[in-house]
Motif scaffolding. Structure first.
Motif, PDB file in Angstrom:
ATOM      1  N   ARG A 181     -62.818   2.466   7.324  1.00  0.00           N
ATOM      2  CA  ARG A 181     -63.536   1.394   6.618  1.00  0.00           C
ATOM      3  C   ARG A 181     -62.560   0.447   5.944  1.00  0.00           C
ATOM      4  O   ARG A 181     -62.673  -0.772   6.062  1.00  0.00           O
ATOM      5  N   MET A 182     -61.588   1.024   5.251  1.00  0.00           N
ATOM      6  CA  MET A 182     -60.624   0.192   4.528  1.00  0.00           C
ATOM      7  C   MET A 182     -59.778  -0.611   5.500  1.00  0.00           C
ATOM      8  O   MET A 182     -59.511  -1.793   5.274  1.00  0.00           O
ATOM      9  N   LEU A 190     -59.348 -13.884   7.241  1.00  0.00           N
ATOM     10  CA  LEU A 190     -59.867 -14.940   6.366  1.00  0.00           C
ATOM     11  C   LEU A 190     -58.764 -15.555   5.526  1.00  0.00           C
ATOM     12  O   LEU A 190     -58.714 -16.772   5.324  1.00  0.00           O
ATOM     13  N   PHE A 191     -57.860 -14.708   5.021  1.00  0.00           N
ATOM     14  CA  PHE A 191     -56.825 -15.242   4.160  1.00  0.00           C
ATOM     15  C   PHE A 191     -55.739 -15.997   4.899  1.00  0.00           C
ATOM     16  O   PHE A 191     -55.062 -16.842   4.314  1.00  0.00           O
ATOM     17  N   THR A 226     -51.635  -4.665  -6.174  1.00  0.00           N
ATOM     18  CA  THR A 226     -52.035  -6.041  -5.898  1.00  0.00           C
ATOM     19  C   THR A 226     -53.222  -6.434  -6.765  1.00  0.00           C
ATOM     20  O   THR A 226     -53.293  -7.567  -7.269  1.00  0.00           O
ATOM     21  N   LEU A 266     -52.775  -1.262  -3.024  1.00  0.00           N
ATOM     22  CA  LEU A 266     -53.997  -1.970  -3.404  1.00  0.00           C
ATOM     23  C   LEU A 266     -54.141  -2.007  -4.920  1.00  0.00           C
ATOM     24  O   LEU A 266     -54.569  -3.024  -5.496  1.00  0.00           O
ATOM     25  N   ALA A 292     -63.119 -16.519   1.491  1.00  0.00           N
ATOM     26  CA  ALA A 292     -61.957 -15.622   1.468  1.00  0.00           C
ATOM     27  C   ALA A 292     -61.926 -14.795   0.185  1.00  0.00           C
ATOM     28  O   ALA A 292     -61.895 -13.565   0.258  1.00  0.00           O
ATOM     29  N   PRO A 293     -61.965 -15.418  -1.019  1.00  0.00           N
ATOM     30  CA  PRO A 293     -62.000 -14.572  -2.212  1.00  0.00           C
ATOM     31  C   PRO A 293     -63.265 -13.717  -2.304  1.00  0.00           C
ATOM     32  O   PRO A 293     -63.206 -12.588  -2.778  1.00  0.00           O
ATOM     33  N   ALA A 338     -61.862  -3.401   6.934  1.00  0.00           N
ATOM     34  CA  ALA A 338     -62.064  -4.423   5.904  1.00  0.00           C
ATOM     35  C   ALA A 338     -60.798  -5.246   5.714  1.00  0.00           C
ATOM     36  O   ALA A 338     -60.849  -6.473   5.573  1.00  0.00           O
ATOM     37  N   ALA A 376     -47.144  -9.758  -4.321  1.00  0.00           N
ATOM     38  CA  ALA A 376     -47.955  -8.557  -4.541  1.00  0.00           C
ATOM     39  C   ALA A 376     -48.690  -8.186  -3.267  1.00  0.00           C
ATOM     40  O   ALA A 376     -48.805  -7.009  -2.920  1.00  0.00           O
ATOM     41  N   ALA A 409     -47.018  -0.994   3.030  1.00  0.00           N
ATOM     42  CA  ALA A 409     -47.622   0.343   2.963  1.00  0.00           C
ATOM     43  C   ALA A 409     -48.133   0.763   4.336  1.00  0.00           C
ATOM     44  O   ALA A 409     -47.976   1.916   4.752  1.00  0.00           O
ATOM     45  N   ASP A 449     -47.061   3.898   6.693  1.00  0.00           N
ATOM     46  CA  ASP A 449     -48.061   4.850   7.153  1.00  0.00           C
ATOM     47  C   ASP A 449     -48.076   5.025   8.657  1.00  0.00           C
ATOM     48  O   ASP A 449     -48.661   5.975   9.173  1.00  0.00           O
ATOM     49  N   SER A 476     -65.196  -6.713  -0.323  1.00  0.00           N
ATOM     50  CA  SER A 476     -65.359  -5.671   0.697  1.00  0.00           C
ATOM     51  C   SER A 476     -64.275  -4.612   0.561  1.00  0.00           C
ATOM     52  O   SER A 476     -64.495  -3.446   0.899  1.00  0.00           O
ATOM     53  N   LEU A 477     -63.097  -5.010   0.046  1.00  0.00           N
ATOM     54  CA  LEU A 477     -62.035  -4.021  -0.164  1.00  0.00           C
ATOM     55  C   LEU A 477     -62.437  -3.054  -1.267  1.00  0.00           C
ATOM     56  O   LEU A 477     -62.138  -1.855  -1.204  1.00  0.00           O
ATOM     57  N   PHE A 501     -64.813 -12.304   0.068  1.00  0.00           N
ATOM     58  CA  PHE A 501     -64.679 -11.152   0.935  1.00  0.00           C
ATOM     59  C   PHE A 501     -63.779 -10.078   0.351  1.00  0.00           C
ATOM     60  O   PHE A 501     -63.779  -8.936   0.817  1.00  0.00           O
ATOM     61  N   LYS A 502     -63.009 -10.419  -0.662  1.00  0.00           N
ATOM     62  CA  LYS A 502     -62.158  -9.399  -1.290  1.00  0.00           C
ATOM     63  C   LYS A 502     -63.007  -8.264  -1.844  1.00  0.00           C
ATOM     64  O   LYS A 502     -62.531  -7.132  -1.980  1.00  0.00           O
ATOM     65  N   GLN A 539     -51.190   3.219   0.753  1.00  0.00           N
ATOM     66  CA  GLN A 539     -52.189   2.157   0.781  1.00  0.00           C
ATOM     67  C   GLN A 539     -52.888   2.025  -0.576  1.00  0.00           C
ATOM     68  O   GLN A 539     -53.060   0.918  -1.085  1.00  0.00           O
ATOM     69  N   ILE A 599     -49.259  -4.492   0.777  1.00  0.00           N
ATOM     70  CA  ILE A 599     -50.256  -3.904   1.671  1.00  0.00           C
ATOM     71  C   ILE A 599     -49.702  -3.735   3.089  1.00  0.00           C
ATOM     72  O   ILE A 599     -49.785  -2.637   3.659  1.00  0.00           O
ATOM     73  N   ASP A 602     -64.481   5.309   0.011  1.00  0.00           N
ATOM     74  CA  ASP A 602     -63.429   6.288   0.268  1.00  0.00           C
ATOM     75  C   ASP A 602     -63.354   7.386  -0.776  1.00  0.00           C
ATOM     76  O   ASP A 602     -62.629   8.363  -0.601  1.00  0.00           O
ATOM     77  N   ALA A 623     -65.076  -0.755   0.261  1.00  0.00           N
ATOM     78  CA  ALA A 623     -64.426   0.230   1.139  1.00  0.00           C
ATOM     79  C   ALA A 623     -63.698   1.276   0.299  1.00  0.00           C
ATOM     80  O   ALA A 623     -63.725   2.467   0.611  1.00  0.00           O
ATOM     81  N   GLY A 624     -63.058   0.834  -0.786  1.00  0.00           N
ATOM     82  CA  GLY A 624     -62.352   1.760  -1.665  1.00  0.00           C
ATOM     83  C   GLY A 624     -63.291   2.751  -2.312  1.00  0.00           C
ATOM     84  O   GLY A 624     -63.010   3.952  -2.377  1.00  0.00           O
ATOM     85  N   TYR A 684     -60.289  -9.230   6.120  1.00  0.00           N
ATOM     86  CA  TYR A 684     -59.718  -9.851   4.921  1.00  0.00           C
ATOM     87  C   TYR A 684     -58.491 -10.689   5.254  1.00  0.00           C
ATOM     88  O   TYR A 684     -58.365 -11.845   4.838  1.00  0.00           O
TER      89      TYR A 684
END
Lengths: 109, 123
Positions: free
Chosen positions: A53-54, A64-65, B74, B71, B41-42, A57, A31, A38, A42, B47-48, B44-45, B67, A35, B55, B51-52, A61
Protein backbone atom coordinates in the motif's frame (compact mmCIF):
# COMPACT_ATOMS: atom_id res chain seq x y z
CA UNK A 1 40.19 20.92 -15.79
CA UNK A 2 41.54 22.77 -12.74
CA UNK A 3 40.00 26.00 -14.08
CA UNK A 4 36.55 24.37 -13.96
CA UNK A 5 37.24 22.93 -10.52
CA UNK A 6 38.27 26.35 -9.26
CA UNK A 7 35.15 27.98 -10.72
CA UNK A 8 32.96 25.35 -9.05
CA UNK A 9 34.74 25.86 -5.73
CA UNK A 10 34.26 29.62 -5.96
CA UNK A 11 30.58 29.17 -6.77
CA UNK A 12 30.13 26.99 -3.69
CA UNK A 13 31.90 29.58 -1.53
CA UNK A 14 29.82 32.48 -2.92
CA UNK A 15 27.15 34.31 -1.00
CA UNK A 16 24.40 33.36 -3.47
CA UNK A 17 24.98 29.66 -2.96
CA UNK A 18 25.03 30.02 0.83
CA UNK A 19 21.78 31.96 0.67
CA UNK A 20 20.31 29.25 -1.53
CA UNK A 21 21.17 26.65 1.10
CA UNK A 22 19.29 28.69 3.68
CA UNK A 23 16.09 28.86 1.65
CA UNK A 24 13.20 26.55 2.40
CA UNK A 25 12.88 25.35 -1.13
CA UNK A 26 16.27 23.66 -0.72
CA UNK A 27 15.90 21.81 2.57
CA UNK A 28 12.38 20.57 1.89
CA UNK A 29 13.46 18.67 -1.23
CA UNK A 30 16.57 17.45 0.62
CA UNK A 31 14.23 15.91 3.23
CA UNK A 32 12.35 14.22 0.43
CA UNK A 33 15.55 12.55 -0.80
CA UNK A 34 15.43 10.33 2.29
CA UNK A 35 12.57 8.38 0.77
CA UNK A 36 14.32 7.15 -2.42
CA UNK A 37 17.55 6.56 -0.49
CA UNK A 38 15.63 4.41 2.02
CA UNK A 39 14.08 2.50 -0.90
CA UNK A 40 17.52 1.92 -2.43
CA UNK A 41 18.79 0.57 0.88
CA UNK A 42 15.74 -1.69 1.10
CA UNK A 43 16.36 -3.16 -2.34
CA UNK A 44 19.07 -5.37 -0.88
CA UNK A 45 16.83 -6.60 1.90
CA UNK A 46 14.22 -9.30 2.09
CA UNK A 47 11.20 -8.32 -0.06
CA UNK A 48 8.73 -9.28 2.65
CA UNK A 49 9.33 -5.96 4.42
CA UNK A 50 7.86 -4.11 1.41
CA UNK A 51 4.48 -2.63 2.17
CA UNK A 52 2.44 -2.75 -1.07
CA UNK A 53 0.00 0.00 0.00
CA UNK A 54 2.72 2.44 0.98
CA UNK A 55 4.83 1.63 -2.09
CA UNK A 56 1.88 2.07 -4.46
CA UNK A 57 0.90 5.32 -2.72
CA UNK A 58 4.49 6.57 -3.07
CA UNK A 59 4.44 5.74 -6.80
CA UNK A 60 1.38 7.91 -7.40
CA UNK A 61 2.71 10.56 -5.01
CA UNK A 62 6.00 10.88 -6.88
CA UNK A 63 4.27 10.99 -10.25
CA UNK A 64 2.13 13.92 -9.06
CA UNK A 65 5.06 15.69 -7.49
CA UNK A 66 7.17 15.38 -10.62
CA UNK A 67 4.51 17.47 -12.33
CA UNK A 68 4.23 19.80 -9.34
CA UNK A 69 7.99 20.43 -9.20
CA UNK A 70 7.97 21.22 -12.91
CA UNK A 71 4.99 23.59 -12.79
CA UNK A 72 5.75 25.43 -9.56
CA UNK A 73 7.24 28.96 -9.74
CA UNK A 74 10.24 28.96 -9.61
CA UNK A 75 10.71 25.56 -11.26
CA UNK A 76 12.34 23.21 -8.75
CA UNK A 77 14.78 20.89 -10.49
CA UNK A 78 16.04 19.35 -7.25
CA UNK A 79 12.56 18.27 -6.24
CA UNK A 80 11.91 17.03 -9.76
CA UNK A 81 15.07 14.89 -9.73
CA UNK A 82 14.15 13.55 -6.30
CA UNK A 83 10.72 12.43 -7.43
CA UNK A 84 11.94 10.86 -10.67
CA UNK A 85 14.40 8.81 -8.61
CA UNK A 86 11.73 7.94 -6.08
CA UNK A 87 9.29 6.89 -8.79
CA UNK A 88 11.88 4.53 -10.24
CA UNK A 89 12.83 3.10 -6.84
CA UNK A 90 9.24 2.59 -5.72
CA UNK A 91 8.30 0.92 -9.01
CA UNK A 92 11.26 -1.43 -8.61
CA UNK A 93 10.18 -2.23 -5.06
CA UNK A 94 6.62 -2.82 -6.20
CA UNK A 95 7.90 -5.17 -8.90
CA UNK A 96 9.98 -7.03 -6.32
CA UNK A 97 6.96 -7.31 -4.07
CA UNK A 98 4.76 -8.77 -6.80
CA UNK A 99 7.37 -11.24 -8.03
CA UNK A 100 8.05 -12.32 -4.43
CA UNK A 101 4.46 -12.68 -3.30
CA UNK A 102 3.01 -13.79 -6.62
CA UNK A 103 0.24 -11.74 -8.19
CA UNK A 104 -2.27 -14.53 -7.52
CA UNK A 105 -2.03 -14.12 -3.74
CA UNK A 106 -5.29 -12.63 -2.54
CA UNK A 107 -5.30 -9.10 -1.08
CA UNK A 108 -2.41 -7.08 0.28
CA UNK A 109 -0.49 -8.42 3.28
CA UNK B 1 -5.22 13.37 -30.94
CA UNK B 2 -4.45 15.28 -27.77
CA UNK B 3 -5.96 18.51 -29.13
CA UNK B 4 -9.28 16.69 -29.57
CA UNK B 5 -9.12 15.64 -25.90
CA UNK B 6 -8.13 19.11 -24.85
CA UNK B 7 -10.98 20.70 -26.81
CA UNK B 8 -13.48 18.30 -25.29
CA UNK B 9 -12.25 19.11 -21.78
CA UNK B 10 -12.36 22.86 -22.44
CA UNK B 11 -15.92 22.49 -23.70
CA UNK B 12 -16.91 20.50 -20.62
CA UNK B 13 -15.26 23.09 -18.41
CA UNK B 14 -17.11 26.01 -20.02
CA UNK B 15 -20.38 24.12 -19.73
CA UNK B 16 -19.76 23.56 -16.01
CA UNK B 17 -18.78 27.18 -15.52
CA UNK B 18 -21.96 28.48 -17.16
CA UNK B 19 -23.82 26.88 -14.26
CA UNK B 20 -21.63 28.33 -11.54
CA UNK B 21 -22.11 31.44 -9.47
CA UNK B 22 -19.40 34.10 -9.70
CA UNK B 23 -17.95 33.20 -6.34
CA UNK B 24 -17.78 29.53 -7.21
CA UNK B 25 -16.26 30.35 -10.61
CA UNK B 26 -13.53 32.33 -8.86
CA UNK B 27 -12.70 29.30 -6.72
CA UNK B 28 -12.87 26.91 -9.65
CA UNK B 29 -10.46 29.02 -11.70
CA UNK B 30 -8.10 29.77 -8.80
CA UNK B 31 -4.38 29.33 -9.68
CA UNK B 32 -4.09 26.72 -6.91
CA UNK B 33 -7.58 25.32 -7.40
CA UNK B 34 -9.09 21.92 -8.10
CA UNK B 35 -8.04 21.98 -11.74
CA UNK B 36 -4.36 22.38 -10.93
CA UNK B 37 -1.51 20.19 -9.75
CA UNK B 38 -0.87 22.79 -7.02
CA UNK B 39 -3.94 21.45 -5.27
CA UNK B 40 -3.83 17.72 -6.04
CA UNK B 41 -0.16 17.03 -5.34
CA UNK B 42 -0.23 18.23 -1.71
CA UNK B 43 -3.74 16.79 -1.24
CA UNK B 44 -2.48 13.40 -2.32
CA UNK B 45 0.12 13.44 0.44
CA UNK B 46 -2.74 12.35 2.71
CA UNK B 47 -2.65 8.96 0.98
CA UNK B 48 0.78 8.40 2.53
CA UNK B 49 -0.76 9.01 5.95
CA UNK B 50 -3.61 6.59 5.17
CA UNK B 51 -1.17 3.95 3.90
CA UNK B 52 0.95 4.46 7.02
CA UNK B 53 -2.03 4.01 9.33
CA UNK B 54 -3.15 0.89 7.44
CA UNK B 55 0.36 -0.45 8.00
CA UNK B 56 -0.29 -0.44 11.76
CA UNK B 57 -1.97 -3.76 11.03
CA UNK B 58 1.21 -5.24 9.59
CA UNK B 59 3.34 -7.25 12.02
CA UNK B 60 6.51 -5.34 13.00
CA UNK B 61 8.84 -7.93 11.45
CA UNK B 62 7.33 -7.02 8.08
CA UNK B 63 8.05 -3.29 8.35
CA UNK B 64 10.93 -1.36 6.87
CA UNK B 65 12.85 0.77 9.37
CA UNK B 66 14.47 2.75 6.52
CA UNK B 67 11.18 3.72 4.96
CA UNK B 68 9.39 4.56 8.21
CA UNK B 69 12.22 6.71 9.50
CA UNK B 70 12.61 8.55 6.19
CA UNK B 71 8.87 9.29 6.15
CA UNK B 72 9.01 10.45 9.76
CA UNK B 73 11.94 12.76 8.99
CA UNK B 74 10.36 14.22 5.87
CA UNK B 75 7.07 14.79 7.73
CA UNK B 76 8.74 16.64 10.60
CA UNK B 77 11.02 18.73 8.37
CA UNK B 78 8.16 19.80 6.12
CA UNK B 79 5.98 20.61 9.17
CA UNK B 80 8.58 23.13 10.25
CA UNK B 81 9.00 24.63 6.80
CA UNK B 82 5.31 24.95 6.16
CA UNK B 83 5.28 27.32 9.13
CA UNK B 84 8.34 29.24 7.97
CA UNK B 85 7.17 30.02 4.44
CA UNK B 86 4.92 32.94 3.57
CA UNK B 87 2.02 32.51 3.66
CA UNK B 88 1.89 29.86 6.41
CA UNK B 89 0.38 26.74 4.94
CA UNK B 90 -1.75 25.05 7.56
CA UNK B 91 -2.93 22.29 5.22
CA UNK B 92 0.64 21.34 4.42
CA UNK B 93 1.45 21.56 8.12
CA UNK B 94 -1.39 19.23 9.10
CA UNK B 95 -0.59 16.55 6.54
CA UNK B 96 3.09 16.58 7.42
CA UNK B 97 2.51 16.47 11.17
CA UNK B 98 0.28 13.42 10.63
CA UNK B 99 2.91 11.83 8.40
CA UNK B 100 5.62 12.52 10.97
CA UNK B 101 3.53 11.02 13.78
CA UNK B 102 2.60 7.95 11.74
CA UNK B 103 6.24 7.40 10.83
CA UNK B 104 7.25 7.86 14.46
CA UNK B 105 4.74 5.25 15.65
CA UNK B 106 6.01 2.76 13.06
CA UNK B 107 9.65 3.42 13.98
CA UNK B 108 8.77 2.88 17.67
CA UNK B 109 7.05 -0.41 16.84
CA UNK B 110 10.02 -1.65 14.80
CA UNK B 111 12.58 -0.65 17.43
CA UNK B 112 10.55 -2.25 20.20
CA UNK B 113 10.32 -5.46 18.16
CA UNK B 114 14.06 -5.44 17.43
CA UNK B 115 14.76 -4.88 21.12
CA UNK B 116 12.57 -7.85 22.09
CA UNK B 117 14.39 -10.04 19.53
CA UNK B 118 17.74 -9.08 21.08
CA UNK B 119 16.44 -9.91 24.54
CA UNK B 120 15.18 -13.34 23.56
CA UNK B 121 18.52 -14.06 21.88
CA UNK B 122 20.39 -13.14 25.05
CA UNK B 123 18.38 -15.60 27.12
Amino acid sequence: MSRHARKLFEHVKSKEFRQYLMRYHFWGPVANWGIPIAAMADMKKNPDIISPRMTAALCVYSALFMRFAWMVQPRNHLLFACHITNETCQLIQLGRYFSYSGVTKEGAA
Amino acid sequence: MTTAWRQALVKLDSRLQSRMSDKLKERWNHPAGLKTIHFWAPAFKWSLVVAGVSDYLRPPEKLSLNQSSSLMATGLIWSRYSMVITPKNWLLFSVNICLGLTGAVQVARILRYQQSIKETEKK
